[in-house]
Design an enzyme around this catalytic site. Structure first.
Site, PDB file in Angstrom:
ATOM      1  N   LYS A  14     -24.540  45.465 101.854  1.00  0.00           N
ATOM      2  CA  LYS A  14     -25.658  44.523 101.690  1.00  0.00           C
ATOM      3  C   LYS A  14     -26.784  45.185 100.903  1.00  0.00           C
ATOM      4  O   LYS A  14     -26.919  46.419 100.897  1.00  0.00           O
ATOM      5  CB  LYS A  14     -26.196  44.054 103.051  1.00  0.00           C
ATOM      6  CG  LYS A  14     -27.066  45.078 103.798  1.00  0.00           C
ATOM      7  CD  LYS A  14     -28.511  44.764 103.722  1.00  0.00           C
ATOM      8  CE  LYS A  14     -29.471  45.916 103.818  1.00  0.00           C
ATOM      9  NZ  LYS A  14     -29.198  47.177 104.370  1.00  0.00           N
ATOM     10  N   SER A 160     -23.547  50.400 104.801  1.00  0.00           N
ATOM     11  CA  SER A 160     -22.187  50.923 104.991  1.00  0.00           C
ATOM     12  C   SER A 160     -21.794  50.925 106.460  1.00  0.00           C
ATOM     13  O   SER A 160     -20.639  50.661 106.798  1.00  0.00           O
ATOM     14  CB  SER A 160     -22.055  52.324 104.391  1.00  0.00           C
ATOM     15  OG  SER A 160     -22.916  53.218 105.057  1.00  0.00           O
ATOM     16  N   SER A 161     -22.734  51.176 107.345  1.00  0.00           N
ATOM     17  CA  SER A 161     -22.379  51.194 108.768  1.00  0.00           C
ATOM     18  C   SER A 161     -22.038  49.801 109.264  1.00  0.00           C
ATOM     19  O   SER A 161     -21.144  49.620 110.092  1.00  0.00           O
ATOM     20  CB  SER A 161     -23.501  51.815 109.603  1.00  0.00           C
ATOM     21  OG  SER A 161     -24.512  50.868 109.874  1.00  0.00           O
ATOM     22  N   GLU A 211     -23.067  48.114 115.836  1.00  0.00           N
ATOM     23  CA  GLU A 211     -24.273  48.615 115.174  1.00  0.00           C
ATOM     24  C   GLU A 211     -25.226  49.262 116.174  1.00  0.00           C
ATOM     25  O   GLU A 211     -25.936  50.212 115.846  1.00  0.00           O
ATOM     26  CB  GLU A 211     -24.982  47.462 114.448  1.00  0.00           C
ATOM     27  CG  GLU A 211     -24.318  47.070 113.130  1.00  0.00           C
ATOM     28  CD  GLU A 211     -24.759  47.982 111.993  1.00  0.00           C
ATOM     29  OE1 GLU A 211     -24.087  49.015 111.813  1.00  0.00           O
ATOM     30  OE2 GLU A 211     -25.744  47.658 111.312  1.00  0.00           O
ATOM     31  N   ASP A 222     -27.844  43.458 108.722  1.00  0.00           N
ATOM     32  CA  ASP A 222     -26.756  44.104 107.968  1.00  0.00           C
ATOM     33  C   ASP A 222     -25.396  43.550 108.403  1.00  0.00           C
ATOM     34  O   ASP A 222     -24.565  43.196 107.561  1.00  0.00           O
ATOM     35  CB  ASP A 222     -26.782  45.618 108.179  1.00  0.00           C
ATOM     36  CG  ASP A 222     -27.932  46.291 107.435  1.00  0.00           C
ATOM     37  OD1 ASP A 222     -28.854  45.574 107.027  1.00  0.00           O
ATOM     38  OD2 ASP A 222     -27.883  47.518 107.267  1.00  0.00           O
TER      39      ASP A 222
END
Lengths: 414, 414
Positions: A14, A160-161, A211, A222
């Site tokens: 994102k 990325s996470s 997350e 995200d």
């Protein structure tokens, strides 16, 4: 019909299009999915009662391996089938605590004595946390192997996470039989986050838990972008998709320079508060413009105006950086407009690539930027979120050798 | 005691410190007087019934000359003694109209057949408009000569017309016996604009009439700054002096490049309105800081923060210019902060000169700026407004040969 023995899942990164910084103070931000920058995972069922996690992109050269029997199921009060209709799941801190020593045991069998670093431990924790929650002991198989690959830079503020979390949640929900591969292929669908029967919402909620394992108190934007794709408007914990948003072509430049996150917020409340409101106004204007039915040419021009406004306003908060100015300077030579993206850490810059920009010019810009040590990605913002594929016909070698995963036949949840 | 036969008057230019552009939309701006950039006039009584105006700085090589008897006194309904207690005088459009042909007659006697241009005509109109209003036929002399000189650039947004108006109003009020030279010399006094007995307010009100002759609908801030000096806060026609403001040292750079005055105001009301509010917040913060009792060092640092904020916010409105960025770039090499000043036309930039800046550095900066065609003035903002001097002992030649008028013994009105 038996379920597939192998699944491919893919989730995008994102970027913040507009509203970074302001979102921290309760204002609206717009985030979009990164069409070409994705994390991809191959899930393979196995029959030996083991869980295997392969993280070569995180620098781990050997697989992590755990017997399913070692998982602390007792910490999961009632095994959730994931279809809980409550909006937020409560986070299981006790389970995460119980997993800490188990995570390290996954590294016990490696013959290189390579220690697993903190990032790798967190990645493994997410995997085990989700698996322990989602295993309902009703399935007939025992074990799974996960291979992870990604072309998303880690730690650059590009989600990325979240892409990792969304892929893991989706793959495990599929493998453990909570959801099935959908029929939809092309259309990007608008989401209704309050529809509890939607598999997309189920994925998003488990990804949000993941997350939490990683970030403690994530905003949720995200994982929402990685799950739903397209563009998401976000303020004070409330998210909605940006209706009418298709895709926009951007050059994404990672300056790799830490951003200055010291703002003037404390010193000048009666200056900064209206600046934050003005930034919120940019997000509102973006949503209006997207649906105003103007020509593509005018749309681009208006977005460039908003890019400049956003850049100058964030600059006025004192969080600019010479490396961002450098990207603006280089792209301005080709009449292109750039803005920083993300609230800190990554130092990434977005440049809108209008339709009238020639490939030659894009090549020259990329050359100029990479020659001073920056990394460039030609990408689209918008497009599909989580995508899944029956991977029965795709070999593990084929998956692992594919740097840019270019498989076809992806399916998308409603 | 007979009144002097010769008066010297001097009024400063002005710069906008903070709030340009925003003031057009009803927000507060702060303007300050330019200590070293002033217009100066020598008034000499004469006994031949003629009025003489010398405007060499406006390119007029010969004097303009009118017989007092030619003035259209009939258009002045009741001869005002200037002590009218009403706040605003009503502007006499009919008088201005009647003066048009008379203005041109002032040029009739010149032997070079040089035509007088529009700017020179306006300057002459102001003189005759004020004279006709202020002549009460009670004084024993008949005629006056005015010599004008100035080191203020014309048309650069530095208030040269207001300095001209204030000087003319003051000189004529003195010569025609409405006010006398005051006793005060050093202290810069705070003004109370509603005190109708104050000679300073009388000057300001006549200067405002003069500004109307020149500009039609002036804001009143330029003549207020030239009259009262110091710093003036201004919004929606309401002015007040910035209490506690002393002087600040600045480098003023005239880039001589017209400013881009196209703003984004129309397209994005819900972005631009908060930006204007933020700019107003800068003016408010400035007034707070001035009176916060912080050390000179911290004061400078805070003002530099406000300079950067103001620059970025005005830039975000889309009214920046590469020449302004250039000044910022050059001064930033010496850790100095710059902002544009003024709403358009002039393209002037202000750079705060902190106490710790060496004269060598200032010289280098000036060299760098002048070498690319810009004009630099080392100046103070703040200090005295209108200043007057009994010039009986100063010869006309001495006045005319003095490029930088360095006479001593100036007096200031209460």
């Amino acid at each position: 019909m038996s379920s597939p023995s192998r699944y491919l899942v893919s989730a995008p990164g994102k970027v913040i299009l507009f509203g970074e910084h302001a979102v921290v103070y309760g204002k609206t931000a717009i985030a979009g999915s990164l069409d070409g920058l994705r994390t991809c995972m191959l899930f393979e069922k196995r029959d030996d009662g083991f869980l295997e996690l392969n993280l070569p992109k995180l620098g781990l050269q050997h697989p992590l391996l755990w017997p399913i029997s070692a998982l602390p199921y007792s910490k999961v009060a009632s095994v959730s089938n994931g279809n809980d209709s409550s909006q937020g799941f409560s986070f299981n801190e006790e389970l995460l605590e119980a997993l800490r020593p188990i995570v390290l045991e996954g590294n016990a069998g490696n013959k290189n004595n390579q220690e697993i670093n903190e990032l790798q431990q967190v990645a493994a924790s997410v995997f085990l946390y989700l698996y322990t929650n989602l295993e309902d002991k009703q399935t007939s198989w025992c074990g799974t192997t996960v291979h992870v690959t990604s072309n998303l830079p880690v730690g650059a503020g590009l989600g990325s996470s979240a892409a990792y979390s969304v892929c893991l949640a989706t793959g495990l929900l599929l493998v453990l039989g909570h959801i099935a591969i959908p029929d939809y292929d092309e259309k990007v669908r608008e989401f209704n986050i309050s529809d509890s029967s939607s598999p997309t919402n189920l994925i998003n909620r488990w990804a949000f838990q993941a997350e939490k394992v990683i970030h403690g108190t994530p905003s949720g934007i995200d994982n929402a972008v990685a799950t739903y794709g397209g563009a998401v408007s976000f303020a004070k914990g409330v998210m909605e998709n940006v209706i009418g948003f298709q895709t926009l072509r951007f050059l994404l430049t990672n300056t790799k320079t830490p951003r200055n996150t010291r703002t003037l917020v404390a010193n000048y409340p009666h200056i900064v508060e209206p600046i934050l409101e003005a930034i919120e106004g940019i997000s509102a204007s973006f949503k209006e413009i997207i649906n105003s039915g103007v020509s593509q040419k005018e749309l681009n021009q208006r977005i460039e105006e908003l890019i400049d406004l956003n850049h100058n306003l964030v600059n006025s908060l004192g969080v600019g950086h010479p490396s961002i100015d450098k990207v603006r300077e280089i792209t301005a030579q080709y009449s292109l407009h750039s803005k920083l993206t993300g609230a800190g850490g990554g130092g990434c810059v977005l440049t809108l690539l209008r339709d009238d920009v020639t490939n030659d010019d894009i090549m020259r810009i990329k050359l100029a930027l990479t020659s001073i040590g920056f990394e460039c990605f030609e990408t689209k913002i918008g497009g599909h979120g989580i995508s899944v594929l029956d991977a029965s016909a795709i070999s593990k070698q084929e998956f692992l050798s594919s740097e840019n995963i270019q498989f076809s036949g992806w399916k998308h949840f409603n």
